[in-house]
Design an enzyme around this catalytic site. Structure first.
Site, PDB file in Angstrom:
ATOM      1  N   ASN A   1     124.626  84.991 -68.220  1.00 42.48           N
ATOM      2  CA  ASN A   1     125.221  85.557 -67.009  1.00 42.48           C
ATOM      3  C   ASN A   1     126.529  84.899 -66.603  1.00 42.48           C
ATOM      4  OD1 ASN A   1     122.907  87.054 -66.975  1.00 42.48           O
ATOM      5  ND2 ASN A   1     122.163  86.330 -65.003  1.00 42.48           N
TER       6      ASN A   1
ATOM      7  N   GLU B   1     120.254  85.283 -55.595  1.00 42.28           N
ATOM      8  CA  GLU B   1     119.856  84.496 -56.760  1.00 42.28           C
ATOM      9  C   GLU B   1     118.381  84.132 -56.677  1.00 42.28           C
ATOM     10  OE1 GLU B   1     121.045  82.837 -60.408  1.00 42.28           O
ATOM     11  OE2 GLU B   1     122.311  83.852 -58.940  1.00 42.28           O
TER      12      GLU B   1
ATOM     13  N   LYS C   1     124.961  76.703 -59.715  1.00 45.46           N
ATOM     14  CA  LYS C   1     125.628  78.004 -59.674  1.00 45.46           C
ATOM     15  C   LYS C   1     126.988  77.873 -58.988  1.00 45.46           C
ATOM     16  CE  LYS C   1     124.621  82.418 -60.602  1.00 45.46           C
ATOM     17  NZ  LYS C   1     123.856  82.939 -61.735  1.00 45.46           N
TER      18      LYS C   1
ATOM     19  N   GLY D   1     110.961  94.453 -64.862  1.00 45.30           N
ATOM     20  CA  GLY D   1     111.279  93.669 -63.675  1.00 45.30           C
ATOM     21  C   GLY D   1     112.724  93.872 -63.254  1.00 45.30           C
TER      22      GLY D   1
ATOM     23  N   TYR E   1     143.479  71.239 -36.471  1.00 48.25           N
ATOM     24  CA  TYR E   1     142.468  71.447 -35.423  1.00 48.25           C
ATOM     25  C   TYR E   1     143.194  71.747 -34.116  1.00 48.25           C
ATOM     26  CZ  TYR E   1     137.827  70.997 -33.381  1.00 48.25           C
ATOM     27  OH  TYR E   1     136.636  71.248 -32.754  1.00 48.25           O
TER      28      TYR E   1
END
Length: 479
Positions: A394, A212, A170, A272, A115
Site C-alpha cells: 500500500n 486505518e 504510517k 472482507g 503568536y
C-alpha cells in the site's frame, strides 16, 4: 521460507563487560556464531581498569532465539551481560515522530508574528474568508490517520493504545514519501457511531482523513457516512490502497502475458474490506467476469440477512453463476487475487487456471501460495512480501494519493481517481523493463509518489471534485 534465517525484526543490542584478557571477545563472537546469531556491529563504549564495555548488535530469528543467544554469551568466561535491548523496541522509545516548528522563536518580534498579537489578524482573515484556512494553516498539508484499533495489521482487535506504534509508522511513511504531515488519531470507540463522531469533530483541522485498521463491516459504514458528511477526502487504505496497487499490477501483468483486462476472468478470494475494494475497482476498470469466493464458497450464496457490501457483490459479480468452492471458481480463470489467509490456494487448485495465469497471493506474512509452489501454467506471481519479486504494498499508493488530493484540494475520493492512480503507478514500468518478476516499482522508487499524485490531481480536475476554482489552482491572496 519465512523464519529460516535471521530477521531484521529481531535485532539484539547486547552491552557486555569483558575482561581485557586476550581472546575474550573472540570467544564471544564464536559463541554467537555457533548459536546462529548474525553479528552486525561491535563498538567499544567504555573501559575501566582491566575491563572493557562493548556493545554488539546481533540479528536473531525470533525472540526465543534472542534469549538463547543472550544465555550463550552470558555463559562465556570473563563476560558479564550489562544490558539487553531489542533494537526495534529501542527505536520506538519515546515515539517515532515529533512536531517541528517551521518558524524561529528567538525574539519578542518572532513571538509577535507566530503568536499574539499577529496571529489574531490571521484568525480574523480566516473567519471572514474560510477558504484561507487551506493556505494560512497546516490544514492544506495535514492528514489524520484514524483508527479504533479493531483490525491492526494481522493482530486483530488489540485496541487503540497498541495501534499507536503502527499509526506512527504510517505517519512516517506519509512524511518520507510525500512530505505530508500526518497525525495518529487512536480512538477508544464503541462502534461506528463513535468513530464517525470523532472524525467529524476533528475534520476542520485536516485536509484529509486516512482510515486505518478498522475491522469490517464497520469500516464500510464509517467510510460511507464520512464520505457523505465531510467536504474533505476520506480514504480507507486497507481497502482502496490495496485495490489501487492490485489494479496497477494487473494492468502490467496483462502486458506481460499478452492478455487484455477487458477479456479476463478474475477470482478474488476473500470478501472482507480489501477483497470487496479490489472487486469494485477491477469491475470499474473493465474486468467483465469476476467471481468472489469466501469461506462459504462462491458468491452468491447468502440470504437476505447479508450486509450491504455482500449484497452488492452478489448483485455485481459472478455473471456466469458459478456454483461451488474455490476449485470451481478457478476453472479457466486468468487471474487470482488472494486477500485471505496462508496456504489458501493449493497448487492443484492453481493448476485449474488458464495458461499464462496471473496469481496475486497477498496474505501476509504467509501468502495463499508461495512463488516456488505455483504450477507451470502460472506466468506471473505477486505477494505482499518484500523478500519476493512484485511486492503489492500500500505504500506505493497512499502517500502519493494523498499528495494529489491535498494539492488539488479534493472534496472526496472517486473510483476515477483510484483508477487513474493505478494507471500512473503502472506506467512507471517501461515496456522494455516489463517481466514476470517486474510488474510494479519498488516502494523506494522516488518516482512513485509524484506519478500517483499527478494522476490523482488530473482526475480531481476532470471530475470537478475540488475546492479550487476550475480555472485556477493558484492560492488565494490573503490580502
Amino acid at each position: 521460507m519465512a523464519g529460516r534465517g535471521p530477521s531484521t525484526g529481531y535485532v539484539l543490542v547486547l552491552r557486555l563487560e569483558l575482561t581485557s584478557a586476550p581472546g575474550t571477545l573472540g570467544r564471544v563472537t564464536t559463541a554467537i556464531g555457533e548459536a546462529g546469531g548474525d553479528i552486525g556491529t561491535i563498538d567499544l563504549v567504555g573501559q575501566t581498569g582491566r575491563r572493557v564495555v562493548r556493545e554488539l548488535v546481533v540479528t536473531c530469528r525470533n525472540e526465543a532465539h534472542a534469549e538463547q543467544v543472550t544465555d550463550t554469551v552470558a555463559a562465556v568466561e570473563g563476560v558479564r551481560v550489562l544490558d539487553v535491548g531489542d533494537r526495534t523496541f529501542l527505536a520506538h522509545r519515546g515515539g517515532k515522530i515529533a512536531i517541528v516548528s517551521r518558524l524561529p522563536l528567538k525574539s519578542p518580534d518572532d513571538l509577535s508574528v507566530a503568536y499574539t498579537p499577529g496571529v489574531g489578524r490571521v484568525s480574523q482573515a480566516i473567519a471572514a474568508r474560510p477558504e484561507l484556512v487551506w493556505d494560512l494553516t497546516i490544514k492544506g498539508n495535514s492528514v489524520a490517520v484514524l483508527t479504533d484499533g479493531t483490525a491492526v495489521l494481522g493482530l486483530g482487535a488489540i485496541g487503540p493504545e497498541a495501534a499507536l506504534p503502527v499509526m506512527e509508522g504510517k505517519a512516517m511513511l506519509f512524511k518520507e514519501f510525500a512530505d505530508i504531515d500526518a497525525y495518529p488519531i487512536c480512538v477508544d470507540a464503541r462502534g461506528p457511531d463513535d468513530v464517525v463522531r470523532v472524525a467529524t469533530a476533528i475534520a476542520p483541522g485536516f485536509g484529509g482523513i486516512n482510515l486505518e485498521d478498522i475491522a469490517a463491516p464497520a469500516c464500510f459504514e464509517v467510510e460511507e457516512r464520512l464520505r457523505h458528511d465531510l467536504d474533505i477526502p476520506v480514504f480507507h487504505d486497507d481497502q482502496h490502497g490495496t485495490a489501487v496497487v492490485v489494479l496497477a499490477a494487473l494492468l502490467n501483468a496483462c502486458r506481460v502475458v499478452g492478455k487484455r483486462l477487458e477479456d479476463l476472468r478474475v477470482v478474488v478470494l476473500g470478501a472482507g474490506a480489501a477483497g470487496t475494494a479490489c472487486a469494485r475497482l477491477l469491475l470499474h476498470a473493465g474486468v467483465p467476469d469476476l467471481v468472489v469466493v469466501d469461506r462459504a464458497g462462491v458468491l452468491p450464496g447468502r440470504g437476505d440477512d447479508a450486509d450491504a457490501q455482500a449484497r452488492w457483490l452478489v448483485e455485481h459479480t459472478n455473471p456466469r453463476r458459478v456454483r461451488g468452492g474455490l476449485d470451481a471458481a478457478l476453472a479457466g480463470a486468468d487471474a487470482f487475487v488472494g486477500v485471505s489467509g496462508p496456504g489458501a490456494l493449493p497448487p492443484g487448485a492453481a493448476a485449474r487456471m488458464a495458461d499464462q495465469a496471473i496469481v496475486f497471493a497477498l496474505a501476509n506474512p504467509v501468502p495463499e501460495i508461495l512463488p516456488d509452489e505455483v504450477p507451470g501454467n502460472v506466468a506471473v506471481v505477486a505477494t505482499g512480501r518484500s523478500d519476493f519479486p512484485n511486492q503489492i504494498n500500500n505504500v506505493l499508493v497512499f502517500p502519493g494519493f494523498f499528495r494529489g488530493l491535498l494539492d488539488a484540494r479534493a472534496r472526496s475520493v472517486s473510483d476515477e481517481m483510484k483508477a487513474a492512480a493505478a494507471r500512473g503507478l503502472a506506467s512507471l514500468i517501461e515496456r522494455e523493463e516489463l517481466a514476470p518478476d517486474l510488474i510494479v516499482p519498488s516502494v523506494f522508487d522516488r518516482r512513485v509518489a509524484p506519478a500517483v499524485s499527478r494522476a490523482v490531481q488530473e482526475a480531481v480536475e476532470q471530475t470537478g471534485l475540488s475546492h479550487l476554482p476550475s480555472q485556477s489552482r493558484a492560492a488565494p491572496d490573503p490580502t
